[in-house]
Design a protein around this motif. Structure first.
Motif, PDB file in Angstrom:
ATOM      1  N   ARG A  62       0.807  -1.219   0.000  1.00 44.41           N
ATOM      2  CA  ARG A  62       0.000   0.000   0.000  1.00 44.41           C
ATOM      3  C   ARG A  62       0.844   1.275   0.000  1.00 44.41           C
ATOM      4  O   ARG A  62       0.305   2.374  -0.090  1.00 44.41           O
ATOM      5  CB  ARG A  62      -0.952   0.009   1.201  1.00 44.41           C
ATOM      6  CG  ARG A  62      -0.271  -0.069   2.543  1.00 44.41           C
ATOM      7  CD  ARG A  62      -1.303  -0.202   3.664  1.00 44.41           C
ATOM      8  NE  ARG A  62      -0.679  -0.309   4.977  1.00 44.41           N
ATOM      9  CZ  ARG A  62      -0.257  -1.442   5.509  1.00 44.41           C
ATOM     10  NH1 ARG A  62      -0.393  -2.565   4.831  1.00 44.41           N
ATOM     11  NH2 ARG A  62       0.296  -1.480   6.696  1.00 44.41           N
ATOM     12  N   LYS A  63       2.146   1.129   0.105  1.00 41.19           N
ATOM     13  CA  LYS A  63       3.016   2.297   0.109  1.00 41.19           C
ATOM     14  C   LYS A  63       3.708   2.445  -1.248  1.00 41.19           C
ATOM     15  O   LYS A  63       3.799   1.505  -2.028  1.00 41.19           O
ATOM     16  CB  LYS A  63       4.075   2.175   1.212  1.00 41.19           C
ATOM     17  CG  LYS A  63       3.478   2.090   2.619  1.00 41.19           C
ATOM     18  CD  LYS A  63       4.576   1.947   3.665  1.00 41.19           C
ATOM     19  CE  LYS A  63       3.986   1.860   5.068  1.00 41.19           C
ATOM     20  NZ  LYS A  63       5.048   1.679   6.101  1.00 41.19           N
ATOM     21  N   ASN A  64       4.194   3.647  -1.503  1.00 36.00           N
ATOM     22  CA  ASN A  64       4.990   3.952  -2.700  1.00 36.00           C
ATOM     23  C   ASN A  64       4.213   3.814  -4.000  1.00 36.00           C
ATOM     24  O   ASN A  64       4.797   3.577  -5.061  1.00 36.00           O
ATOM     25  CB  ASN A  64       6.236   3.058  -2.765  1.00 36.00           C
ATOM     26  CG  ASN A  64       7.128   3.226  -1.555  1.00 36.00           C
ATOM     27  OD1 ASN A  64       7.358   4.335  -1.095  1.00 36.00           O
ATOM     28  ND2 ASN A  64       7.626   2.111  -1.032  1.00 36.00           N
ATOM     29  N   VAL A  65       2.883   3.934  -3.951  1.00 37.38           N
ATOM     30  CA  VAL A  65       2.084   3.877  -5.176  1.00 37.38           C
ATOM     31  C   VAL A  65       2.323   5.148  -5.986  1.00 37.38           C
ATOM     32  O   VAL A  65       2.323   6.254  -5.442  1.00 37.38           O
ATOM     33  CB  VAL A  65       0.582   3.748  -4.851  1.00 37.38           C
ATOM     34  CG1 VAL A  65      -0.235   3.685  -6.134  1.00 37.38           C
ATOM     35  CG2 VAL A  65       0.324   2.520  -3.987  1.00 37.38           C
ATOM     36  N   ASN A  66       2.507   4.998  -7.272  1.00 44.42           N
ATOM     37  CA  ASN A  66       2.665   6.156  -8.154  1.00 44.42           C
ATOM     38  C   ASN A  66       1.277   6.574  -8.643  1.00 44.42           C
ATOM     39  O   ASN A  66       0.803   6.116  -9.685  1.00 44.42           O
ATOM     40  CB  ASN A  66       3.587   5.805  -9.332  1.00 44.42           C
ATOM     41  CG  ASN A  66       4.019   7.030 -10.104  1.00 44.42           C
ATOM     42  OD1 ASN A  66       3.246   7.959 -10.309  1.00 44.42           O
ATOM     43  ND2 ASN A  66       5.271   7.034 -10.546  1.00 44.42           N
ATOM     44  N   TRP A  67       0.630   7.431  -7.887  1.00 42.53           N
ATOM     45  CA  TRP A  67      -0.748   7.832  -8.190  1.00 42.53           C
ATOM     46  C   TRP A  67      -0.825   8.636  -9.490  1.00 42.53           C
ATOM     47  O   TRP A  67      -1.845   8.614 -10.177  1.00 42.53           O
ATOM     48  CB  TRP A  67      -1.330   8.634  -7.035  1.00 42.53           C
ATOM     49  CG  TRP A  67      -1.425   7.847  -5.767  1.00 42.53           C
ATOM     50  CD1 TRP A  67      -0.678   7.993  -4.644  1.00 42.53           C
ATOM     51  CD2 TRP A  67      -2.324   6.757  -5.498  1.00 42.53           C
ATOM     52  NE1 TRP A  67      -1.043   7.071  -3.684  1.00 42.53           N
ATOM     53  CE2 TRP A  67      -2.047   6.303  -4.174  1.00 42.53           C
ATOM     54  CE3 TRP A  67      -3.328   6.123  -6.235  1.00 42.53           C
ATOM     55  CZ2 TRP A  67      -2.750   5.262  -3.592  1.00 42.53           C
ATOM     56  CZ3 TRP A  67      -4.027   5.073  -5.652  1.00 42.53           C
ATOM     57  CH2 TRP A  67      -3.736   4.653  -4.342  1.00 42.53           C
ATOM     58  N   ARG A  68       0.239   9.342  -9.816  1.00 43.77           N
ATOM     59  CA  ARG A  68       0.244  10.130 -11.055  1.00 43.77           C
ATOM     60  C   ARG A  68       0.118   9.207 -12.271  1.00 43.77           C
ATOM     61  O   ARG A  68      -0.650   9.485 -13.196  1.00 43.77           O
ATOM     62  CB  ARG A  68       1.542  10.941 -11.134  1.00 43.77           C
ATOM     63  CG  ARG A  68       1.662  11.795 -12.385  1.00 43.77           C
ATOM     64  CD  ARG A  68       2.984  12.540 -12.405  1.00 43.77           C
ATOM     65  NE  ARG A  68       4.116  11.620 -12.361  1.00 43.77           N
ATOM     66  CZ  ARG A  68       4.600  10.993 -13.431  1.00 43.77           C
ATOM     67  NH1 ARG A  68       4.034  11.182 -14.624  1.00 43.77           N
ATOM     68  NH2 ARG A  68       5.637  10.187 -13.321  1.00 43.77           N
ATOM     69  N   VAL A  69       0.860   8.097 -12.254  1.00 48.50           N
ATOM     70  CA  VAL A  69       0.780   7.139 -13.353  1.00 48.50           C
ATOM     71  C   VAL A  69      -0.606   6.498 -13.399  1.00 48.50           C
ATOM     72  O   VAL A  69      -1.204   6.340 -14.473  1.00 48.50           O
ATOM     73  CB  VAL A  69       1.876   6.066 -13.216  1.00 48.50           C
ATOM     74  CG1 VAL A  69       1.655   4.927 -14.218  1.00 48.50           C
ATOM     75  CG2 VAL A  69       3.253   6.687 -13.421  1.00 48.50           C
ATOM     76  N   LEU A  70      -1.149   6.131 -12.241  1.00 46.49           N
ATOM     77  CA  LEU A  70      -2.477   5.514 -12.198  1.00 46.49           C
ATOM     78  C   LEU A  70      -3.547   6.453 -12.742  1.00 46.49           C
ATOM     79  O   LEU A  70      -4.461   6.027 -13.456  1.00 46.49           O
ATOM     80  CB  LEU A  70      -2.832   5.110 -10.764  1.00 46.49           C
ATOM     81  CG  LEU A  70      -2.158   3.855 -10.216  1.00 46.49           C
ATOM     82  CD1 LEU A  70      -2.619   3.609  -8.784  1.00 46.49           C
ATOM     83  CD2 LEU A  70      -2.466   2.642 -11.082  1.00 46.49           C
ATOM     84  N   ALA A  71      -3.457   7.723 -12.392  1.00 45.63           N
ATOM     85  CA  ALA A  71      -4.451   8.690 -12.843  1.00 45.63           C
ATOM     86  C   ALA A  71      -4.468   8.822 -14.359  1.00 45.63           C
ATOM     87  O   ALA A  71      -5.508   9.118 -14.960  1.00 45.63           O
ATOM     88  CB  ALA A  71      -4.183  10.048 -12.197  1.00 45.63           C
ATOM     89  N   LYS A  72      -3.327   8.584 -14.990  1.00 46.89           N
ATOM     90  CA  LYS A  72      -3.256   8.634 -16.444  1.00 46.89           C
ATOM     91  C   LYS A  72      -3.726   7.327 -17.079  1.00 46.89           C
ATOM     92  O   LYS A  72      -4.343   7.321 -18.148  1.00 46.89           O
ATOM     93  CB  LYS A  72      -1.822   8.925 -16.889  1.00 46.89           C
ATOM     94  CG  LYS A  72      -1.326  10.316 -16.521  1.00 46.89           C
ATOM     95  CD  LYS A  72       0.111  10.509 -16.978  1.00 46.89           C
ATOM     96  CE  LYS A  72       0.638  11.891 -16.627  1.00 46.89           C
ATOM     97  NZ  LYS A  72       2.048  12.070 -17.064  1.00 46.89           N
ATOM     98  N   LEU A  73      -3.434   6.201 -16.425  1.00 46.21           N
ATOM     99  CA  LEU A  73      -3.753   4.891 -16.987  1.00 46.21           C
ATOM    100  C   LEU A  73      -5.236   4.532 -16.912  1.00 46.21           C
ATOM    101  O   LEU A  73      -5.830   4.066 -17.893  1.00 46.21           O
ATOM    102  CB  LEU A  73      -2.969   3.809 -16.231  1.00 46.21           C
ATOM    103  CG  LEU A  73      -1.555   3.457 -16.654  1.00 46.21           C
ATOM    104  CD1 LEU A  73      -0.944   2.496 -15.653  1.00 46.21           C
ATOM    105  CD2 LEU A  73      -1.541   2.842 -18.047  1.00 46.21           C
TER     106      LEU A  73
END
Length: 244
Positions: A62-73
């Motif tokens: 649950r740590k170190n998730v790249n939310w910026r990449v997820l928001a684009k994908l």
């Protein structure tokens, strides 16, 4: 011994291992399941198990998730899932998997080439949308989103923990969408859920093994193993297609 249970258990073992370690092994899992459960209903057996491992994996990583990449994908991933659900059952799977296998080998070769000749191919503003849409689409039709997702995430230059955390969050979201689509097509029912439940012990064993293995490999080893799994998946698409 019921061989159907053996094949489902093997598929569950690989599922648990894949979800908690390297990923990219969807086309190893699907053929094993189809030995016990021929036809597209095999997807109905796999996806509930994927969701279970996804929920546990997001709690573990649950740590170190790249939310910026997820928001684009993910927005484009949703479009891909909708498109894949629509065409499921209405396209020749052999032709589709051949084309997809060639595409994955091409992308894999490009990924290796980029290690030595850096170009902003996987980091430009369109890369995430194309990768997201393809992952959603092929994830529904062929359970083959892992290799494509792996190629994209490897080129985002994240560390090992961020790579796995981002991957499991992406697939949790996409698999929830896929679940809705498969239910609407009648591919998830009492029979498929009973088959899923029969493989739960092997699933948990695979998760434990995958977690222990992941803790002992380096980022470079991770890249090598992911690319190996990608190559196996693409080879399966091209040379070992199901007769279904």
């Amino acid at each position: 011994m019921d061989m159907s249970l053996v094949f489902i258990s093997l598929a569950c073992l690989v599922t648990g291992f894949s979800k908690f370690s390297i990923g990219g092994m969807g086309l190893i899992i699907l053929p094993l399941t189809m030995l016990a459960f021929p036809g597209p209903e095999a997807l109905g057996v796999i996806i509930p198990l994927y969701l279970l491992t996804d929920f546990i994996a997001v709690l573990t990583y649950r740590k170190n998730v790249n939310w910026r990449v997820l928001a684009k994908l993910l927005p484009f991933g949703a479009l891909g899932v909708i498109g894949g659900t629509y065409v499921l059952g209405n396209i020749d799977p052999h032709t589709f998997m051949t084309i997809l296998g060639i595409l994955i080998f091409t992308l894999l070769g490009m990924s290796i080439w980029l290690d030595y000749h850096p170009l902003p191919v996987f980091t430009n503003r369109y890369a995430a949308s194309v990768a997201g849409a393809l992952c959603g689409f092929v994830g529904v039709l062929a359970n083959a989103a892992g290799p494509l997702m792996g190629l994209f995430l490897l080129e985002q230059k994240m560390d090992k923990s961020a790579y796995v955390a981002t991957r499991v969050w992406a697939f949790l979201t996409l698999n929830i969408m896929k679940l809705v689509g498969l239910i609407s097509l009648g591919l998830i029912n009492t029979e498929t859920l009973q088959a899923s439940a029969s493989g739960l012990p092997a699933l948990f064993i695979g998760m434990f093994i995958g977690y222990k293995v992941f803790a002992r490999i380096s980022a470079e080893q991770l890249k090598l193993i992911v690319r190996g799994a990608i190559s196996l998946s693409a080879a399966h698409m091209l040379f070992f297609k199901s007769s279904n």
